[in-house]
Design a protein around this motif. Structure first.
Motif, PDB file in Angstrom:
ATOM      1  N   ASN A 364      -3.648  -9.208  -1.229  1.00 54.96           N
ATOM      2  CA  ASN A 364      -2.277  -8.925  -0.806  1.00 54.96           C
ATOM      3  C   ASN A 364      -1.471  -8.216  -1.894  1.00 54.96           C
ATOM      4  OD1 ASN A 364      -2.627  -9.960   1.724  1.00 54.96           O
ATOM      5  ND2 ASN A 364      -1.609 -11.895   1.334  1.00 54.96           N
ATOM      6  N   SER A 365      -1.592  -8.700  -3.140  1.00 53.58           N
ATOM      7  CA  SER A 365      -0.815  -8.101  -4.232  1.00 53.58           C
ATOM      8  C   SER A 365      -1.185  -6.649  -4.450  1.00 53.58           C
ATOM      9  CB  SER A 365      -1.036  -8.893  -5.529  1.00 53.58           C
ATOM     10  OG  SER A 365      -0.550 -10.201  -5.408  1.00 53.58           O
ATOM     11  N   GLY A 366      -2.492  -6.355  -4.437  1.00 47.58           N
ATOM     12  CA  GLY A 366      -2.936  -4.989  -4.663  1.00 47.58           C
ATOM     13  C   GLY A 366      -2.519  -4.043  -3.555  1.00 47.58           C
ATOM     14  N   VAL A 367      -2.683  -4.476  -2.315  1.00 49.71           N
ATOM     15  CA  VAL A 367      -2.329  -3.619  -1.177  1.00 49.71           C
ATOM     16  C   VAL A 367      -0.816  -3.415  -1.105  1.00 49.71           C
ATOM     17  CG1 VAL A 367      -2.356  -3.431   1.335  1.00 49.71           C
ATOM     18  CG2 VAL A 367      -4.405  -4.176   0.117  1.00 49.71           C
ATOM     19  N   GLU A 368      -0.046  -4.475  -1.351  1.00 53.59           N
ATOM     20  CA  GLU A 368       1.414  -4.329  -1.378  1.00 53.59           C
ATOM     21  C   GLU A 368       1.834  -3.357  -2.475  1.00 53.59           C
ATOM     22  OE1 GLU A 368       2.793  -8.292  -1.877  1.00 53.59           O
ATOM     23  OE2 GLU A 368       2.720  -8.784   0.258  1.00 53.59           O
ATOM     24  N   ALA A 369       1.184  -3.442  -3.635  1.00 51.73           N
ATOM     25  CA  ALA A 369       1.496  -2.525  -4.734  1.00 51.73           C
ATOM     26  C   ALA A 369       1.198  -1.083  -4.338  1.00 51.73           C
ATOM     27  CB  ALA A 369       0.690  -2.917  -5.974  1.00 51.73           C
ATOM     28  N   ALA A 370       0.058  -0.856  -3.691  1.00 50.26           N
ATOM     29  CA  ALA A 370      -0.309   0.499  -3.275  1.00 50.26           C
ATOM     30  C   ALA A 370       0.687   1.063  -2.258  1.00 50.26           C
ATOM     31  CB  ALA A 370      -1.720   0.486  -2.683  1.00 50.26           C
ATOM     32  N   ILE A 371       1.132   0.215  -1.334  1.00 49.76           N
ATOM     33  CA  ILE A 371       2.112   0.649  -0.328  1.00 49.76           C
ATOM     34  C   ILE A 371       3.433   1.024  -1.002  1.00 49.76           C
ATOM     35  CG2 ILE A 371       3.525  -0.126   1.620  1.00 49.76           C
ATOM     36  CD1 ILE A 371       1.108  -1.882   2.455  1.00 49.76           C
ATOM     37  N   ASP A 372       3.902   0.171  -1.922  1.00 44.15           N
ATOM     38  CA  ASP A 372       5.150   0.458  -2.631  1.00 44.15           C
ATOM     39  C   ASP A 372       5.046   1.745  -3.444  1.00 44.15           C
ATOM     40  OD1 ASP A 372       6.259  -1.800  -1.601  1.00 44.15           O
ATOM     41  OD2 ASP A 372       6.000  -3.030  -3.394  1.00 44.15           O
ATOM     42  N   LEU A 373       3.957   1.902  -4.176  1.00 45.35           N
ATOM     43  CA  LEU A 373       3.787   3.064  -5.048  1.00 45.35           C
ATOM     44  C   LEU A 373       3.654   4.363  -4.252  1.00 45.35           C
ATOM     45  CD1 LEU A 373       1.328   1.461  -7.611  1.00 45.35           C
ATOM     46  CD2 LEU A 373       3.628   2.300  -8.132  1.00 45.35           C
ATOM     47  N   ALA A 374       3.092   4.276  -3.058  1.00 48.26           N
ATOM     48  CA  ALA A 374       2.878   5.484  -2.250  1.00 48.26           C
ATOM     49  C   ALA A 374       4.181   6.198  -1.928  1.00 48.26           C
ATOM     50  CB  ALA A 374       2.145   5.129  -0.957  1.00 48.26           C
ATOM     51  N   GLY A 375       5.276   5.448  -1.911  1.00 50.20           N
ATOM     52  CA  GLY A 375       6.576   6.070  -1.636  1.00 50.20           C
ATOM     53  C   GLY A 375       7.189   6.730  -2.853  1.00 50.20           C
ATOM     54  N   ILE A 376       6.555   6.591  -4.022  1.00 45.78           N
ATOM     55  CA  ILE A 376       7.109   7.121  -5.271  1.00 45.78           C
ATOM     56  C   ILE A 376       6.214   8.182  -5.879  1.00 45.78           C
ATOM     57  CG2 ILE A 376       7.853   6.527  -7.624  1.00 45.78           C
ATOM     58  CD1 ILE A 376       8.269   3.643  -6.605  1.00 45.78           C
ATOM     59  N   VAL A 377       4.908   7.883  -5.944  1.00 45.93           N
ATOM     60  CA  VAL A 377       3.976   8.730  -6.684  1.00 45.93           C
ATOM     61  C   VAL A 377       3.373   9.796  -5.772  1.00 45.93           C
ATOM     62  CG1 VAL A 377       3.455   6.800  -8.212  1.00 45.93           C
ATOM     63  CG2 VAL A 377       1.970   7.244  -6.243  1.00 45.93           C
ATOM     64  N   LEU A 389     -11.443  -4.981   2.120  1.00 44.76           N
ATOM     65  CA  LEU A 389     -10.174  -5.451   1.572  1.00 44.76           C
ATOM     66  C   LEU A 389      -9.945  -6.903   1.981  1.00 44.76           C
ATOM     67  CD1 LEU A 389      -7.802  -2.394   2.243  1.00 44.76           C
ATOM     68  CD2 LEU A 389      -9.034  -2.958   0.148  1.00 44.76           C
ATOM     69  N   ARG A 390      -9.228  -7.645   1.138  1.00 43.19           N
ATOM     70  CA  ARG A 390      -8.972  -9.063   1.403  1.00 43.19           C
ATOM     71  C   ARG A 390      -7.520  -9.322   1.811  1.00 43.19           C
ATOM     72  NH1 ARG A 390      -8.893 -10.622  -3.304  1.00 43.19           N
ATOM     73  NH2 ARG A 390      -9.423  -8.659  -4.306  1.00 43.19           N
ATOM     74  N   GLN A 396      -3.080  -4.146   5.632  1.00 46.29           N
ATOM     75  CA  GLN A 396      -4.138  -3.142   5.671  1.00 46.29           C
ATOM     76  C   GLN A 396      -3.797  -2.020   6.650  1.00 46.29           C
ATOM     77  OE1 GLN A 396      -8.259  -4.323   5.759  1.00 46.29           O
ATOM     78  NE2 GLN A 396      -7.755  -6.441   5.194  1.00 46.29           N
ATOM     79  N   LYS A 397      -3.249  -2.387   7.788  1.00 47.96           N
ATOM     80  CA  LYS A 397      -2.869  -1.380   8.786  1.00 47.96           C
ATOM     81  C   LYS A 397      -1.841  -0.411   8.219  1.00 47.96           C
ATOM     82  CE  LYS A 397      -1.063  -0.927  13.513  1.00 47.96           C
ATOM     83  NZ  LYS A 397      -0.556  -1.659  14.708  1.00 47.96           N
ATOM     84  N   LYS A 398      -0.841  -0.944   7.519  1.00 45.58           N
ATOM     85  CA  LYS A 398       0.180  -0.108   6.895  1.00 45.58           C
ATOM     86  C   LYS A 398      -0.438   0.788   5.826  1.00 45.58           C
ATOM     87  CE  LYS A 398       4.235   1.379   5.573  1.00 45.58           C
ATOM     88  NZ  LYS A 398       5.000   2.350   6.363  1.00 45.58           N
ATOM     89  N   GLN A 447      -4.064  -5.506 -10.353  1.00 51.19           N
ATOM     90  CA  GLN A 447      -3.613  -6.570  -9.452  1.00 51.19           C
ATOM     91  C   GLN A 447      -4.824  -7.373  -8.983  1.00 51.19           C
ATOM     92  OE1 GLN A 447       0.147  -6.597  -8.062  1.00 51.19           O
ATOM     93  NE2 GLN A 447      -0.075  -5.974 -10.178  1.00 51.19           N
ATOM     94  N   ILE A 448      -5.462  -8.097  -9.912  1.00 54.80           N
ATOM     95  CA  ILE A 448      -6.724  -8.770  -9.587  1.00 54.80           C
ATOM     96  C   ILE A 448      -6.651 -10.286  -9.779  1.00 54.80           C
ATOM     97  CG2 ILE A 448      -8.211  -6.781  -9.952  1.00 54.80           C
ATOM     98  CD1 ILE A 448      -8.756  -7.779 -12.778  1.00 54.80           C
ATOM     99  N   GLY A 449      -5.482 -10.843  -9.602  1.00 58.17           N
ATOM    100  CA  GLY A 449      -5.381 -12.292  -9.637  1.00 58.17           C
ATOM    101  C   GLY A 449      -4.841 -12.845 -10.940  1.00 58.17           C
TER     102      GLY A 449
END
Length: 517
Positions: A364-377, A389-390, A396-398, A447-449
């Motif tokens: 969850n942390s990694g995927v949320e980070a990727a979603i947030d970053l996608a709007g910036i980078v 993915l876990r 995951q859909k987003k 973001q690996i725990g």
């Protein structure tokens, strides 16, 4: 800039000004400068004790200083202090205007007693407006500058001053500079800053701590588990102490919290502030910014030794030291930490605007980070060790709906590459084929725990093969009179609300132990 509700609140707060202040803008023709001028004029409208000048000549433009009328400004904002930094602006106005900060009298005296070299010391804190750790650092330095004329401080919005960020090779915020030299990175509390500025403070603090009497229960760790344990113990009327490296722990780095039962949504720093306020309503001795070094049993007493040499004695101890972000432990990670390798996408993401980055971890942390970053980078590449993915299905859909995200599964990260000053790539092994591949990028968000903060207890308490403190159903450890709670233990499911329950249980167990002695 400010809506009617905020203006009304600002008017109320500015009634606390004890003497006139002057806002001096050093502006240019940028859109940000026009917004800054609008902000300054709106602040002026809220109090007759505020005047504004727009003829400043500071090199950082746009910026503005806050000064006591007739003096040179020592508190400056290079950028618009909105979002998380609006509180920094409000406190800066009040403290320069003579309203006393909410600090203990001895802390105020320490600040006023700091010695600066002739010509003074100038600090700059580089921030991002989305960083929830940055305001604490900004407010600490602003307070020092407002109380001591030998110090000055400038908040610098890194997104607005990209050339300066590149020049200083800043890849993570908050980043503090003393003149041209790096002073510190990451979250720093006022007490920690004072300890760095006052060279004799560590020895004085160690002596002060060692003189404290025996505690009935000493809690090591000030996160949710430690705070809950303190409240439950103090309510039993026993002498309670909390020893914390930083009160709030990992929760301070948590932005959105939506599963804390009875609270629909909140933010980590806000929850920590409420926890601290609750703890301090009881007779609890909170010793913040103190790191435990060892736990000893001395006769019938338990003794906690600190990094600064102090030793605290207690009848019972509750360990609630929590956990920290797990690292990749690959070549280049430490070399490029804060130079492209980062652990907080909310804090450091804006520094990578328009660049290529990666996220390590498919939970969850990694995927949320990727979603947030996608709007910036410019582009995000997410690497996951497993074949799938876990993260939750909705996340995951987003993620897969975003055009600038690539997901690479079955990937083992093996090396962080760089040019000597910053990250420029990542090497990974395709676990299906064994082939080694390299991806060019400028940022890596790990973001690996979590990893339990228990290294200091090796050889003293029984630890699991993952480094967690082994506890029974009552939170009892392998050492009589020592209990443990929260993310540092074998208790399953590392959640804030579970940590609070475990901390409460540990306190009740410690009390039961005391009354049976």
């Amino acid at each position: 800039m400010l809506d009617a509700n905020i203006k009304q609140q600002l008017k109320t707060y500015l009634q606390m000004l004890r003497h006139p202040i002057e806002l001096v803008g050093s502006l240019d023709n940028s859109d940000s400068a026009h917004k800054m001028e609008e902000l300054l004029l709106e602040i002026k409208e809220c109090s007759d004790k505020v005047t504004v000048r727009l003829d400043g000549d500071h090199a950082l433009r746009p910026s503005f200083s806050i000064a006591k009328a007739g003096e040179t400004g020592r508190v400056r904002f290079a950028g618009l202090p909105m979002g998380h930094e609006f509180t920094s602006l409000l406190l800066g106005l009040l403290h320069v205007g003579g309203h006393p900060p909410k600090l203990d009298a001895d802390v105020v005296e320490r600040i006023k007693g700091l010695q600066a070299p002739e010509g003074g010391l100038e600090f700059q804190t580089f921030i991002s407006l989305s960083c929830h750790n940055c305001p604490d650092v900004v407010q600490a330095f602003n307070t020092i500058s407002a109380l001591n004329p030998g110090f000055s401080h400038t908040m610098v919005d890194g997104a607005l001053f990209q050339p300066l960020v590149e020049q200083r090779k800043i890849m993570a915020v908050p980043a503090v500079f003393k003149g041209e030299q790096n002073f510190g990175n990451g979250r720093m509390a006022l007490e920690e800053i004072l300890a760095k500025l006052d060279t004799g403070a560590v020895e004085k603090e160690a002596q002060k701590l060692s003189q404290k009497g025996e505690f009935d229960v000493l809690i090591v760790g000030g996160g949710p588990a430690g705070a809950a344990a303190a409240i439950y113990a103090a309510r039993k009327g026993i002498k309670t102490g909390v020893l914390a490296e930083r009160f709030g722990g990992q929760v301070l780095d948590t932005l959105g919290i939506e599963n804390f039962i009875s609270v629909k949504e909140t933010e980590g720093p806000k929850l920590v502030a409420q926890l601290e306020q609750h703890v301090k309503t009881y007779d609890v001795d909170v010793m913040n910014l103190q790191r435990a070094k060892a736990l000893h049993q001395v006769g019938d007493q338990l003794e906690v030794e600190l990094d600064n040499g102090a030793k605290l004695k207690a009848k019972t101890v509750i360990v609630s030291t929590g956990a920290r972000w797990r690292e990749m432990n690959v070549p280049g990670e430490q070399e490029y930490r804060n130079k492209g390798v980062a652990y907080c996408p909310h804090c450091d993401g804006p520094l990578f605007k328009g660049k290529r980055v990666s996220v390590i971890g498919g939970g969850n942390s990694g995927v949320e980070a990727a979603i947030d970053l996608a709007g910036i980078v410019k582009h995000v590449t997410l690497f996951e060790f497993d074949t799938k993915l876990r993260a939750d299905a909705v996340l995951q859909k987003k993620l897969y709906s975003l055009p600038n995200v690539t997901v690479i599964l079955n990937a083992l990260t093996t090396e962080v590459k760089g040019d000597g000053t910053k990250v420029n790539g990542l090497v990974y092994t395709d676990r299906a084929t064994g082939e080694s591949k390299q991806v060019e990028l400028e940022g890596i968000f790990v973001q690996i725990g979590l990893l339990p903060n228990t290294e200091w207890l090796k050889g003293t308490l029984e630890l699991s093969n993952r480094g967690e403190i082994v506890v029974d159903a009552k939170g009892q450890t392998s050492l009589d009179g020592v209990f443990a709670a929260g993310d540092c233990t074998t208790a399953p499911y590392k959640q804030i609300i579970i940590a609070m329950g475990e901390g409460s249980k540990a306190a009740l167990s410690a009390f039961d132990h005391l009354i049976r002695q």
